[in-house]
Motif scaffolding. Structure first.
Motif, PDB file in Angstrom:
ATOM      1  N   SER A   1       0.813  -1.221   0.000  1.00 35.11           N
ATOM      2  CA  SER A   1       0.000   0.000   0.000  1.00 35.11           C
ATOM      3  C   SER A   1       0.849   1.273   0.000  1.00 35.11           C
ATOM      4  O   SER A   1       0.302   2.367  -0.016  1.00 35.11           O
ATOM      5  CB  SER A   1      -0.939   0.005   1.207  1.00 35.11           C
ATOM      6  OG  SER A   1      -0.199   0.171   2.405  1.00 35.11           O
ATOM      7  N   GLY A   2       2.167   1.126   0.015  1.00 38.08           N
ATOM      8  CA  GLY A   2       3.044   2.295   0.003  1.00 38.08           C
ATOM      9  C   GLY A   2       3.201   2.962   1.353  1.00 38.08           C
ATOM     10  O   GLY A   2       3.657   4.094   1.429  1.00 38.08           O
ATOM     11  N   ASP A   3       2.853   2.273   2.428  1.00 40.12           N
ATOM     12  CA  ASP A   3       2.959   2.824   3.778  1.00 40.12           C
ATOM     13  C   ASP A   3       4.308   2.435   4.385  1.00 40.12           C
ATOM     14  O   ASP A   3       4.413   1.477   5.149  1.00 40.12           O
ATOM     15  CB  ASP A   3       1.804   2.333   4.648  1.00 40.12           C
ATOM     16  CG  ASP A   3       1.724   3.033   5.992  1.00 40.12           C
ATOM     17  OD1 ASP A   3       2.705   3.697   6.398  1.00 40.12           O
ATOM     18  OD2 ASP A   3       0.676   2.902   6.656  1.00 40.12           O
ATOM     19  N   ALA A   4       5.345   3.185   4.033  1.00 40.87           N
ATOM     20  CA  ALA A   4       6.707   2.884   4.478  1.00 40.87           C
ATOM     21  C   ALA A   4       6.835   2.944   5.993  1.00 40.87           C
ATOM     22  O   ALA A   4       7.564   2.156   6.597  1.00 40.87           O
ATOM     23  CB  ALA A   4       7.694   3.846   3.823  1.00 40.87           C
TER      24      ALA A   4
ATOM     25  N   ALA B   1      13.088   2.717   0.316  1.00 38.92           N
ATOM     26  CA  ALA B   1      13.957   2.855  -0.848  1.00 38.92           C
ATOM     27  C   ALA B   1      15.131   1.881  -0.772  1.00 38.92           C
ATOM     28  O   ALA B   1      15.498   1.260  -1.781  1.00 38.92           O
ATOM     29  CB  ALA B   1      14.462   4.289  -0.963  1.00 38.92           C
ATOM     30  N   ALA B   2      15.698   1.711   0.415  1.00 38.16           N
ATOM     31  CA  ALA B   2      16.817   0.783   0.586  1.00 38.16           C
ATOM     32  C   ALA B   2      16.372  -0.656   0.348  1.00 38.16           C
ATOM     33  O   ALA B   2      17.060  -1.427  -0.327  1.00 38.16           O
ATOM     34  CB  ALA B   2      17.424   0.942   1.978  1.00 38.16           C
ATOM     35  N   ILE B   3      15.225  -1.014   0.885  1.00 37.43           N
ATOM     36  CA  ILE B   3      14.710  -2.373   0.705  1.00 37.43           C
ATOM     37  C   ILE B   3      14.469  -2.640  -0.779  1.00 37.43           C
ATOM     38  O   ILE B   3      14.823  -3.698  -1.305  1.00 37.43           O
ATOM     39  CB  ILE B   3      13.413  -2.578   1.534  1.00 37.43           C
ATOM     40  CG1 ILE B   3      13.708  -2.451   3.030  1.00 37.43           C
ATOM     41  CG2 ILE B   3      12.748  -3.906   1.203  1.00 37.43           C
ATOM     42  CD1 ILE B   3      14.710  -3.437   3.573  1.00 37.43           C
ATOM     43  N   ASN B   4      13.904  -1.691  -1.475  1.00 34.62           N
ATOM     44  CA  ASN B   4      13.642  -1.842  -2.903  1.00 34.62           C
ATOM     45  C   ASN B   4      14.951  -1.939  -3.684  1.00 34.62           C
ATOM     46  O   ASN B   4      15.086  -2.795  -4.559  1.00 34.62           O
ATOM     47  CB  ASN B   4      12.792  -0.676  -3.413  1.00 34.62           C
ATOM     48  CG  ASN B   4      12.228  -0.939  -4.788  1.00 34.62           C
ATOM     49  OD1 ASN B   4      11.828  -2.051  -5.105  1.00 34.62           O
ATOM     50  ND2 ASN B   4      12.205   0.092  -5.613  1.00 34.62           N
TER      51      ASN B   4
ATOM     52  N   MET C   1      17.759  -3.063  -2.739  1.00 36.25           N
ATOM     53  CA  MET C   1      18.479  -4.297  -2.428  1.00 36.25           C
ATOM     54  C   MET C   1      17.837  -5.520  -3.084  1.00 36.25           C
ATOM     55  O   MET C   1      18.217  -6.647  -2.804  1.00 36.25           O
ATOM     56  CB  MET C   1      18.571  -4.496  -0.913  1.00 36.25           C
ATOM     57  CG  MET C   1      19.509  -3.499  -0.256  1.00 36.25           C
ATOM     58  SD  MET C   1      19.837  -3.842   1.487  1.00 36.25           S
ATOM     59  CE  MET C   1      18.292  -3.364   2.245  1.00 36.25           C
ATOM     60  N   GLY C   2      16.850  -5.304  -3.960  1.00 34.49           N
ATOM     61  CA  GLY C   2      16.277  -6.405  -4.719  1.00 34.49           C
ATOM     62  C   GLY C   2      15.015  -7.022  -4.142  1.00 34.49           C
ATOM     63  O   GLY C   2      14.580  -8.085  -4.580  1.00 34.49           O
ATOM     64  N   TYR C   3      14.396  -6.349  -3.165  1.00 36.43           N
ATOM     65  CA  TYR C   3      13.194  -6.892  -2.541  1.00 36.43           C
ATOM     66  C   TYR C   3      11.906  -6.332  -3.154  1.00 36.43           C
ATOM     67  O   TYR C   3      10.838  -6.461  -2.570  1.00 36.43           O
ATOM     68  CB  TYR C   3      13.220  -6.652  -1.028  1.00 36.43           C
ATOM     69  CG  TYR C   3      14.310  -7.444  -0.349  1.00 36.43           C
ATOM     70  CD1 TYR C   3      14.126  -8.783  -0.030  1.00 36.43           C
ATOM     71  CD2 TYR C   3      15.538  -6.858  -0.059  1.00 36.43           C
ATOM     72  CE1 TYR C   3      15.129  -9.518   0.576  1.00 36.43           C
ATOM     73  CE2 TYR C   3      16.554  -7.583   0.548  1.00 36.43           C
ATOM     74  CZ  TYR C   3      16.343  -8.906   0.860  1.00 36.43           C
ATOM     75  OH  TYR C   3      17.338  -9.645   1.453  1.00 36.43           O
ATOM     76  N   GLY C   4      12.003  -5.751  -4.333  1.00 41.04           N
ATOM     77  CA  GLY C   4      10.827  -5.237  -5.036  1.00 41.04           C
ATOM     78  C   GLY C   4       9.715  -6.254  -5.199  1.00 41.04           C
ATOM     79  O   GLY C   4       8.538  -5.908  -5.089  1.00 41.04           O
TER      80      GLY C   4
END
Length: 130
Positions: free
Chosen positions: A32-35, A58-61, A63-66
């Motif tokens: 839902s985009g709720d960081a 942003a860091a999680i994304n 690092m390949g966790y998209g």
């Protein structure tokens, strides 16, 4: 009698383990985009390191966790309790393009916080969802 046994089996399968709420909460927050909520499900070390929730996402994304962040669905696989307050939980995910992924979550029951995500390993699985 068979119907009663099947109903009991279904209810037992639907029972959620306490750490599963944490995994589901974080995945749904990412979707839902709720960081801020996603960071709230992370362990205290992550929370101290990433005091800014947007930087965490942003860091999680990056690092390949998209595939987790943008997943279509998830379901729980096997788990292993490694200590009274620690568990490793498998999670099957359908990525945004229908690809299948397996995530292994390490969770710890932190004092006063409850179950929190301490790490995730993600790998793509063979096949596509239907």
């Amino acid at each position: 009698m068979l119907v009663a046994i099947m109903a009991i089996g279904t209810n037992a399968q639907e029972a959620e383990r306490p750490w599963e709420a944490t995994v589901t909460g974080q995945i749904l927050a990412f979707r839902s985009g709720d960081a801020s909520a996603a960071l709230g499900f992370a362990g205290s070390t992550f929370q101290r390191t990433f005091q800014d929730a947007e930087r965490f996402a942003a860091a999680i994304n990056s690092m390949g966790y998209g595939p987790i962040i943008q997943s279509r669905s998830h379901s729980f696989a096997a788990f292993r309790q490694t200590a009274p307050d620690s568990v490793v939980q498998g999670v099957n995910l359908v990525g945004p393009d229908g690809s299948l992924y397996e995530a292994i979550y390490q969770l710890v029951n932190e004092a006063e916080l409850g179950w929190r995500v301490h790490g995730v390993v993600l790998r793509k699985s063979a096949g596509l969802s239907t």
